[in-house]
Scaffold this motif. Structure first.
Motif, PDB file in Angstrom:
ATOM      1  N   LYS A   1     -27.774   2.653 -15.533  1.00 56.06           N
ATOM      2  CA  LYS A   1     -27.603   3.888 -16.301  1.00 56.06           C
ATOM      3  C   LYS A   1     -26.858   3.609 -17.613  1.00 56.06           C
ATOM      4  O   LYS A   1     -27.239   4.120 -18.678  1.00 56.06           O
ATOM      5  N   ARG A   2     -25.836   2.768 -17.543  1.00 54.08           N
ATOM      6  CA  ARG A   2     -25.064   2.439 -18.743  1.00 54.08           C
ATOM      7  C   ARG A   2     -25.932   1.701 -19.756  1.00 54.08           C
ATOM      8  O   ARG A   2     -25.842   1.940 -20.968  1.00 54.08           O
TER       9      ARG A   2
ATOM     10  N   LEU B   1     -25.943  -8.347 -14.334  1.00 58.01           N
ATOM     11  CA  LEU B   1     -24.575  -7.991 -14.708  1.00 58.01           C
ATOM     12  C   LEU B   1     -23.719  -7.747 -13.473  1.00 58.01           C
ATOM     13  O   LEU B   1     -22.576  -8.201 -13.389  1.00 58.01           O
ATOM     14  N   SER B   2     -24.275  -7.032 -12.510  1.00 58.40           N
ATOM     15  CA  SER B   2     -23.552  -6.769 -11.269  1.00 58.40           C
ATOM     16  C   SER B   2     -23.233  -8.069 -10.537  1.00 58.40           C
ATOM     17  O   SER B   2     -22.136  -8.242  -9.999  1.00 58.40           O
TER      18      SER B   2
ATOM     19  N   LEU C   1     -20.947  -4.656 -22.063  1.00 59.92           N
ATOM     20  CA  LEU C   1     -21.446  -3.926 -20.900  1.00 59.92           C
ATOM     21  C   LEU C   1     -20.691  -4.325 -19.633  1.00 59.92           C
ATOM     22  O   LEU C   1     -20.375  -3.480 -18.789  1.00 59.92           O
ATOM     23  N   LEU C   2     -20.388  -5.610 -19.494  1.00 60.02           N
ATOM     24  CA  LEU C   2     -19.616  -6.082 -18.339  1.00 60.02           C
ATOM     25  C   LEU C   2     -18.245  -5.423 -18.294  1.00 60.02           C
ATOM     26  O   LEU C   2     -17.761  -5.020 -17.233  1.00 60.02           O
ATOM     27  N   ALA C   3     -17.616  -5.308 -19.455  1.00 57.92           N
ATOM     28  CA  ALA C   3     -16.296  -4.664 -19.521  1.00 57.92           C
ATOM     29  C   ALA C   3     -16.400  -3.190 -19.136  1.00 57.92           C
ATOM     30  O   ALA C   3     -15.546  -2.664 -18.409  1.00 57.92           O
TER      31      ALA C   3
ATOM     32  N   GLU D   1     -14.933  -1.490 -15.047  1.00 56.83           N
ATOM     33  CA  GLU D   1     -13.895  -0.471 -14.848  1.00 56.83           C
ATOM     34  C   GLU D   1     -14.154   0.386 -13.604  1.00 56.83           C
ATOM     35  O   GLU D   1     -13.234   0.919 -12.992  1.00 56.83           O
ATOM     36  N   PHE D   2     -15.435   0.524 -13.228  1.00 51.82           N
ATOM     37  CA  PHE D   2     -15.755   1.386 -12.092  1.00 51.82           C
ATOM     38  C   PHE D   2     -15.419   0.755 -10.745  1.00 51.82           C
ATOM     39  O   PHE D   2     -15.387   1.434  -9.724  1.00 51.82           O
ATOM     40  N   LEU D   3     -15.165  -0.550 -10.735  1.00 52.35           N
ATOM     41  CA  LEU D   3     -14.871  -1.233  -9.479  1.00 52.35           C
ATOM     42  C   LEU D   3     -13.569  -0.744  -8.832  1.00 52.35           C
ATOM     43  O   LEU D   3     -13.365  -0.918  -7.642  1.00 52.35           O
ATOM     44  N   VAL D   4     -12.705  -0.139  -9.626  1.00 50.64           N
ATOM     45  CA  VAL D   4     -11.418   0.331  -9.092  1.00 50.64           C
ATOM     46  C   VAL D   4     -11.480   1.766  -8.592  1.00 50.64           C
ATOM     47  O   VAL D   4     -10.465   2.324  -8.182  1.00 50.64           O
ATOM     48  N   ASP D   5     -12.666   2.379  -8.588  1.00 53.91           N
ATOM     49  CA  ASP D   5     -12.803   3.769  -8.182  1.00 53.91           C
ATOM     50  C   ASP D   5     -12.896   3.856  -6.654  1.00 53.91           C
ATOM     51  O   ASP D   5     -13.918   3.508  -6.068  1.00 53.91           O
TER      52      ASP D   5
END
Length: 280
Positions: A122-123, A230-231, A265-267, A271-275
């Motif tokens: 999506k990003r 990327l993931s 894009l990696l940066a 950030e979502f990994l901490v959600d």
């Protein structure tokens, strides 16, 4: 040890079906005449699906300052296409939270990798100003479902595949096809078709490792290919094959993406990994 198609399809049919409500949501969100009430009614018939959707809707990923407390609020505030992604994420979460010994994936690994790939897809669409971001999200979420089917075969030959992938100029997914007869992307397409998912999702899943072979949705498959890469670079537990299926340069060129774009894009997605609402 090539496996006969009948054996693959038997395992495909043996997997649980998607919840009926989730399949209906996909169909309804593609219909321009669908109303909010119709969507709310269908989702409300499956309490587990509704609860999972509300949990996801209140995650930091969607960024709403106030709590979304009802399905109606979620549908109105987030829109139909986001609702589709929420429904699919909630429906497949129990299925993806499974240990796959063949790929050396722990219980939460495939779920984390799939969700992050969905977010990255999506990003990427936002970054490249493409209009199908929500379709890409759902496709990214489901891109590795074929691993649920063929992990049992991979388990028997994984040592051989890892040895060959380091000796030969083949990616892991290419060796899957050579040794087993089918790769996890193709088998994922079989499964998506068995679930009666739309053609764009089926094709995006089927060709995420070979986007240029996609007959109708090359751009979608290309987005999923890069998002998956990327993931994998963020080491989210996608499997032992993750670092042996690199992002193809021709796909980056096709999307006009450079190294600095990938770093940015990696940066963003890291950030979502901490959600905790998603990955906790």
């Amino acid at each position: 040890m090539p496996i006969k198609l009948e054996h693959i399809l038997k395992r495909v049919h043996a997997l649980p079906s998607l919840p009926t409500a989730a399949v209906k949501v996909v169909a309804l969100t593609k219909n321009p005449t669908t109303t909010v009430k119709e969507l709310e009614t269908v989702i409300g018939q499956d309490p587990a699906l509704a609860a999972g959707m509300l949990r996801q809707a209140n995650s930091a990923y969607y960024g709403y300052a106030r709590r979304i407390s009802s399905l109606q609020d979620a549908i109105v505030m987030l829109g139909f296409q986001v609702t589709q992604g929420l429904a699919m994420a909630s429906a497949v979460a129990p299925m993806l939270k499974t240990t796959l010994v063949g790929y050396d994936i722990d219980q939460d690994g495939l779920w984390k990798h799939s969700m992050l790939t969905a977010m990255a897809a999506k990003r990427l669409c936002q970054y490249l100003k493409l209009s199908f971001g929500e379709i890409a999200f759902t496709t990214g979420l489901l891109h590795d479902i074929g691993k649920l089917v063929i992990s049992v075969y991979i388990q028997e030959v994984n040592t051989y595949l890892l040895k060959k992938v380091q000796e030969a100029k083949f990616s892991y997914v290419e060796l899957e096809e050579k040794v087993i007869g089918y790769n996890h992307a193709t088998v994922g397409g079989f499964l998506a078709k068995n679930w009666n998912l739309p053609d764009d999702l089926v094709e995006g899943i089927s060709f995420h490792h070979s986007p240029l072979n996609a007959p109708n949705y090359t751009e979608l498959a290309s987005i999923i290919h890069v998002a998956n890469g990327l993931s994998s670079l963020l080491n989210t537990g996608g499997g032992v094959d993750s670092f042996f299926n690199p992002i193809q340069k021709e796909i980056l060129d096709r999307l006009a993406l450079k190294e600095n774009d990938l770093e940015r894009l990696l940066a963003d997605i890291g950030e979502f990994l901490v959600d905790p609402a998603i990955f906790g």
